[in-house]
Design a protein around this motif. Structure first.
Motif, PDB file in Angstrom:
ATOM      1  N   TYR B 278      19.484  -2.368  -3.565  1.00 17.27           N
ATOM      2  CA  TYR B 278      20.636  -2.891  -4.304  1.00 17.27           C
ATOM      3  C   TYR B 278      21.164  -4.180  -3.679  1.00 17.27           C
ATOM      4  O   TYR B 278      21.369  -5.188  -4.371  1.00 17.27           O
ATOM      5  N   GLU B 279      21.361  -4.159  -2.381  1.00 10.98           N
ATOM      6  CA  GLU B 279      21.912  -5.343  -1.711  1.00 10.98           C
ATOM      7  C   GLU B 279      20.936  -6.514  -1.814  1.00 10.98           C
ATOM      8  O   GLU B 279      21.351  -7.657  -1.999  1.00 10.98           O
ATOM      9  N   PHE B 280      19.661  -6.210  -1.713  1.00 11.12           N
ATOM     10  CA  PHE B 280      18.674  -7.288  -1.784  1.00 11.12           C
ATOM     11  C   PHE B 280      18.680  -7.946  -3.160  1.00 11.12           C
ATOM     12  O   PHE B 280      18.567  -9.165  -3.297  1.00 11.12           O
ATOM     13  N   MET B 281      18.827  -7.137  -4.195  1.00  6.53           N
ATOM     14  CA  MET B 281      18.844  -7.699  -5.559  1.00  6.53           C
ATOM     15  C   MET B 281      20.116  -8.490  -5.842  1.00  6.53           C
ATOM     16  O   MET B 281      20.108  -9.400  -6.683  1.00  6.53           O
ATOM     17  N   THR B 282      21.221  -8.106  -5.212  1.00  5.52           N
ATOM     18  CA  THR B 282      22.508  -8.690  -5.599  1.00  5.52           C
ATOM     19  C   THR B 282      23.052  -9.701  -4.597  1.00  5.52           C
ATOM     20  O   THR B 282      23.788 -10.607  -4.984  1.00  5.52           O
ATOM     21  N   GLN B 283      22.710  -9.567  -3.321  1.00  3.96           N
ATOM     22  CA  GLN B 283      23.280 -10.465  -2.313  1.00  3.96           C
ATOM     23  C   GLN B 283      22.294 -11.549  -1.898  1.00  3.96           C
ATOM     24  O   GLN B 283      22.655 -12.453  -1.143  1.00  3.96           O
ATOM     25  N   TYR B 284      21.076 -11.462  -2.345  1.00  3.88           N
ATOM     26  CA  TYR B 284      20.061 -12.455  -1.983  1.00  3.88           C
ATOM     27  C   TYR B 284      19.518 -13.064  -3.270  1.00  3.88           C
ATOM     28  O   TYR B 284      19.832 -12.618  -4.369  1.00  3.88           O
ATOM     29  N   ASP B 285      18.704 -14.087  -3.109  1.00  5.40           N
ATOM     30  CA  ASP B 285      18.143 -14.751  -4.290  1.00  5.40           C
ATOM     31  C   ASP B 285      16.855 -14.034  -4.680  1.00  5.40           C
ATOM     32  O   ASP B 285      15.761 -14.404  -4.238  1.00  5.40           O
ATOM     33  N   PHE B 286      17.013 -13.014  -5.509  1.00  3.52           N
ATOM     34  CA  PHE B 286      15.877 -12.170  -5.880  1.00  3.52           C
ATOM     35  C   PHE B 286      14.823 -12.986  -6.628  1.00  3.52           C
ATOM     36  O   PHE B 286      13.618 -12.812  -6.411  1.00  3.52           O
ATOM     37  N   ASN B 287      15.277 -13.883  -7.497  1.00  5.69           N
ATOM     38  CA  ASN B 287      14.315 -14.699  -8.246  1.00  5.69           C
ATOM     39  C   ASN B 287      13.500 -15.610  -7.336  1.00  5.69           C
ATOM     40  O   ASN B 287      12.298 -15.790  -7.549  1.00  5.69           O
ATOM     41  N   ALA B 288      14.164 -16.168  -6.334  1.00  5.77           N
ATOM     42  CA  ALA B 288      13.437 -17.025  -5.384  1.00  5.77           C
ATOM     43  C   ALA B 288      12.396 -16.191  -4.640  1.00  5.77           C
ATOM     44  O   ALA B 288      11.278 -16.659  -4.377  1.00  5.77           O
ATOM     45  N   HIS B 289      12.763 -14.952  -4.323  1.00  3.70           N
ATOM     46  CA  HIS B 289      11.816 -14.068  -3.648  1.00  3.70           C
ATOM     47  C   HIS B 289      10.605 -13.799  -4.539  1.00  3.70           C
ATOM     48  O   HIS B 289       9.450 -13.869  -4.085  1.00  3.70           O
ATOM     49  N   LEU B 290      10.837 -13.519  -5.821  1.00  2.37           N
ATOM     50  CA  LEU B 290       9.720 -13.282  -6.744  1.00  2.37           C
ATOM     51  C   LEU B 290       8.836 -14.526  -6.846  1.00  2.37           C
ATOM     52  O   LEU B 290       7.605 -14.421  -6.900  1.00  2.37           O
ATOM     53  N   SER B 291       9.462 -15.702  -6.871  1.00  4.09           N
ATOM     54  CA  SER B 291       8.692 -16.962  -6.901  1.00  4.09           C
ATOM     55  C   SER B 291       7.802 -17.082  -5.678  1.00  4.09           C
ATOM     56  O   SER B 291       6.633 -17.470  -5.773  1.00  4.09           O
ATOM     57  N   MET B 292       8.386 -16.753  -4.535  1.00  4.09           N
ATOM     58  CA  MET B 292       7.611 -16.816  -3.290  1.00  4.09           C
ATOM     59  C   MET B 292       6.400 -15.884  -3.382  1.00  4.09           C
ATOM     60  O   MET B 292       5.283 -16.261  -3.011  1.00  4.09           O
ATOM     61  N   LEU B 293       6.642 -14.659  -3.907  1.00  4.73           N
ATOM     62  CA  LEU B 293       5.530 -13.701  -4.040  1.00  4.73           C
ATOM     63  C   LEU B 293       4.443 -14.253  -4.948  1.00  4.73           C
ATOM     64  O   LEU B 293       3.246 -14.148  -4.663  1.00  4.73           O
ATOM     65  N   ARG B 294       4.879 -14.839  -6.065  1.00  3.75           N
ATOM     66  CA  ARG B 294       3.892 -15.375  -7.013  1.00  3.75           C
ATOM     67  C   ARG B 294       3.070 -16.492  -6.363  1.00  3.75           C
ATOM     68  O   ARG B 294       1.857 -16.559  -6.541  1.00  3.75           O
ATOM     69  N   ASP B 295       3.746 -17.353  -5.608  1.00  6.51           N
ATOM     70  CA  ASP B 295       3.022 -18.433  -4.914  1.00  6.51           C
ATOM     71  C   ASP B 295       2.009 -17.851  -3.930  1.00  6.51           C
ATOM     72  O   ASP B 295       0.862 -18.291  -3.865  1.00  6.51           O
ATOM     73  N   LEU B 296       2.483 -16.865  -3.176  1.00  8.62           N
ATOM     74  CA  LEU B 296       1.623 -16.237  -2.175  1.00  8.62           C
ATOM     75  C   LEU B 296       0.380 -15.638  -2.818  1.00  8.62           C
ATOM     76  O   LEU B 296      -0.760 -15.877  -2.383  1.00  8.62           O
ATOM     77  N   TYR B 297       0.585 -14.853  -3.891  1.00  6.06           N
ATOM     78  CA  TYR B 297      -0.547 -14.150  -4.487  1.00  6.06           C
ATOM     79  C   TYR B 297      -1.415 -15.081  -5.338  1.00  6.06           C
ATOM     80  O   TYR B 297      -2.615 -14.849  -5.489  1.00  6.06           O
ATOM     81  N   ARG B 298      -0.827 -16.132  -5.914  1.00 11.80           N
ATOM     82  CA  ARG B 298      -1.639 -17.123  -6.625  1.00 11.80           C
ATOM     83  C   ARG B 298      -2.655 -17.721  -5.670  1.00 11.80           C
ATOM     84  O   ARG B 298      -3.844 -17.796  -5.955  1.00 11.80           O
ATOM     85  N   LYS B 299      -2.154 -18.082  -4.508  1.00 11.95           N
ATOM     86  CA  LYS B 299      -3.006 -18.714  -3.502  1.00 11.95           C
ATOM     87  C   LYS B 299      -4.097 -17.740  -3.048  1.00 11.95           C
ATOM     88  O   LYS B 299      -5.286 -18.092  -2.993  1.00 11.95           O
ATOM     89  N   LYS B 300      -3.695 -16.530  -2.759  1.00 11.59           N
ATOM     90  CA  LYS B 300      -4.676 -15.557  -2.254  1.00 11.59           C
ATOM     91  C   LYS B 300      -5.688 -15.183  -3.345  1.00 11.59           C
ATOM     92  O   LYS B 300      -6.880 -15.046  -3.068  1.00 11.59           O
ATOM     93  N   ALA B 301      -5.221 -15.029  -4.584  1.00 14.94           N
ATOM     94  CA  ALA B 301      -6.122 -14.652  -5.679  1.00 14.94           C
ATOM     95  C   ALA B 301      -7.151 -15.759  -5.915  1.00 14.94           C
ATOM     96  O   ALA B 301      -8.345 -15.485  -6.096  1.00 14.94           O
ATOM     97  N   HIS B 302      -6.679 -17.010  -5.897  1.00 17.43           N
ATOM     98  CA  HIS B 302      -7.625 -18.102  -6.130  1.00 17.43           C
ATOM     99  C   HIS B 302      -8.613 -18.247  -4.982  1.00 17.43           C
ATOM    100  O   HIS B 302      -9.794 -18.509  -5.196  1.00 17.43           O
ATOM    101  N   TYR B 303      -8.115 -18.056  -3.790  1.00 15.14           N
ATOM    102  CA  TYR B 303      -9.012 -18.103  -2.640  1.00 15.14           C
ATOM    103  C   TYR B 303     -10.099 -17.038  -2.795  1.00 15.14           C
ATOM    104  O   TYR B 303     -11.292 -17.301  -2.609  1.00 15.14           O
ATOM    105  N   CYS B 304      -9.679 -15.848  -3.206  1.00 15.15           N
ATOM    106  CA  CYS B 304     -10.613 -14.735  -3.385  1.00 15.15           C
ATOM    107  C   CYS B 304     -11.607 -15.035  -4.516  1.00 15.15           C
ATOM    108  O   CYS B 304     -12.810 -14.825  -4.362  1.00 15.15           O
TER     109      CYS B 304
END
Lengths: 396, 396
Positions: B278-304
């Motif tokens: 709950y605190e992570f979704m509301t007190q932090y930038d959850f969308n920025a976190h999801l963006s970071m995840l997408r960047d991370l996995y985009r890079k790893k998926a393409h590398y793979c």
């Protein structure tokens, strides 16, 4: 839309206690109906330190997927600890970490019972377990309780009458709700009967460490030479229930089935909580913590029993004195409508749990209700029991 | 002693993936068989801060018993968040917090299915869910997958052939194991078919937030006007799986049954983890976190995928490119013994998951295996896929 549910959940009702909690949520109501540890019982500083250190040094360990069996250091430590301190665990036994002891009830039943099988239990018994059993469409056969545990003649008769009995469910120490502790003699007799009739034993021991008076009595599992006892332990009463960490110690083939079921149920138990439990047991003085708990509950229990002697006993409500646990079991005189008494108490803003909630058949007659003394403050206890006494004086 | 188990667990086996993990535990083995998020994906600092603050200011909240439905602020926030961001949740819906999405599979089946009922699922599908379904003695009816999701003609035939079908289980986004995403057209068709044949839909969406390319496709639950869809969400892939926090959004009568079952299963989900979510979704930038995840996995998926183009495709192993998720599904040429290939890979210290593990019948022929790219490091990925390529070159 009309929804069709499985046969097993058609008749399941939310726990009557949980329904009563809705009244208890009203802050003007004195709740004697909970089963929560006292807030003073939580080692908050230790959990705070462990948690901070864990997140600083090994965050990934707490956040990543883990194995279904449980956090390996906790499993290993618990095996040693239980063997050393309680003579629990033979070479044929193994241990799995669960989401509280409640999950042991659930997965043991799932592993052992078919629809129509029978579980023999104490009457009364813990409603959370009974509801879990019911969800597998087993039939519950209640055995009446005496001052020193189950009526052994009735138990033997039940074993004779129920060829489909799969296990005997017992809470031998400070039973919820009755507060009764089974004598050593009856524990041995129960074990022999189970062995003789080829049924297993599910020994649920949430309150064993909360003995504040009298002599320690060995658990049934401690004399399990035949691999017929499943022991359920928990950190809910000795650390913190919100963490949901319990465990089962049982013969390896049984643990293996529980593990396979747990994989499909929740993959594994929250790992932060498992690590906190491990660190708390090994890096802190766990025995001193248990001593503190015993002191706390001894004081609260005696305070509560003194109030009952003052307000209830003179007004015809009796109770069985206890030497541990969190509950007192109160009895109204014959002929009094127990449910009506509990309802009138609610109208006067005091919540207790009607005893029939703990029966295998809620419609059976019952003159008892349950009081909890660990959750309320001393002031709340005084007020609640005084009001119950006034009510008793008026209507009994 | 000989133990007798319930019919339902007699045939349950530990997940084949879990068995493979035993090889993968050998540190000299390159494991491409896990489904773990990348360790870099965890917001460890945020969890550390939240956890410290919680333990300092509100420790009792995290340690005491809580309600079965879940932590009220998290429930309320998730309802709003899912409605606003994904058009999920109508007035007839409710939400319950679970121990990961795995518990949604377990308790949905427990609530809806009798022994002998049928669950229609994608073939292949997630083994953890299939095993949970199997534990209720339902029969699984697999529907073959096409590039854009289930074969709709086969699905309709299944609905015609299976009068005891209770629900259709689907992972519409970046399905585990196939990586396939169901087209919008098929999602609508699936909904219409379910409605027409009077069966429910269990929509499992662990990977929806991990789309790193292509266009967002609305969930099936977003067009549920009839109250026939149970949506399973989880924090395992967007926060941390070790916390075991998931949730179901479904019509209230279904949620009520799930809650009653959950009471008997584990009382409630670990409360520390619910508050952290709950605190992570509301007190932090959850969308920025999801963006970071997408960047991370985009890079790893393409590398793979680049590695696969380099080492596997020239050696006759094909795969379906993905736009999200954590898995790639690889196909060996017809006539090659897939299981033997996987075993030989293990002998060369590379672990992949044999595709038949994901079938409703493990004995059916299967030419595929699953590769995970989120858990291994880039070095491990390179080494593992190179070795698979060498093996393919030698024996295909």
């Amino acid at each position: 839309m009309e929804y069709t549910f499985s046969d097993r959940v058609q008749t399941l009702k939310p726990s009557a206690i949980r329904e009563i909690f809705k009244y208890a949520a009203d802050p003007s109501v004195v709740s004697l109906s909970a089963g929560n540890p006292s807030p003073e019982a939580f080692p908050t500083e230790a959990v705070q330190e462990i948690s901070a250190r864990l997140m600083k040094d090994h965050a990934i360990d707490a956040l990543q997927y883990s194995v279904t069996e449980g956090y390996a250091p906790l499993r290993a430590h618990l095996k040693d600890y239980m063997k050393e301190n309680h003579q629990i665990g033979k070479d044929f036994d193994d241990l799995v970490i669960t989401a509280g002891a409640q999950q042991v009830m659930d997965l043991t039943t799932k592993s052992l019972c078919n629809e129509g099988d029978v579980i023999i239990c104490e009457a009364p018994s813990f409603i959370g377990s009974l509801n879990s059993f019911r969800s597998y469409q087993v039939r519950l056969h209640g055995v009446p309780m005496e001052e020193d545990g189950m009526d052994m003649a009735a138990l033997e008769q039940a074993l004779k009458d129920e060829p489909r009995a799969r296990f005997i469910y017992t809470i031998p120490n400070f039973q919820n709700p009755s507060g009764i502790t089974m004598s050593l003699q009856k524990r041995k007799k129960l074990y022999e009967l189970a062995k003789q009739y080829g049924v297993m034993i599910l020994e649920d021991n949430p309150y064993g460490d909360l003995r504040f008076e009298g002599e320690y009595i060995p658990s049934i599992k401690s004399f399990d030479e035949d691999g017929i006892v499943i022991y359920a332990g928990t950190f809910s009463k000795v650390l913190a229930p919100g963490m949901r960490v319990g465990y089962a110690i049982a013969p390896s083939p049984v643990i293996q089935k529980i593990v396979v079921c747990k994989q499909g149920a929740d993959v594994h138990t929250n790992i932060w909580a498992q690590i906190v439990a491990y660190e708390f047991m090994t890096q802190y003085d766990f025995n001193a913590h248990l001593s503190m708990l015993r002191d706390l509950y001894r004081k609260k229990a005696h305070y509560c029993m003194d109030l009952m002697d003052q307000y209830l006993v003179p007004n015809k409500i009796t109770y069985s004195p206890i030497q541990g646990g969190l509950f007192l079991w109160c009895r109204l005189p014959d002929g009094v409508d127990m449910l009506d008494f509990c309802k009138q108490a609610v109208l006067r803003k005091v919540c207790v749990v009607p005893g029939n909630a703990f029966l295998t058949d809620e419609n059976e007659p019952c003159q008892c209700f349950r009081i909890n003394f660990s959750t309320p403050t001393d002031e709340q206890l005084e007020k609640g029991i005084r009001i119950l006494g006034e009510l008793a004086k008026e209507i009994l």
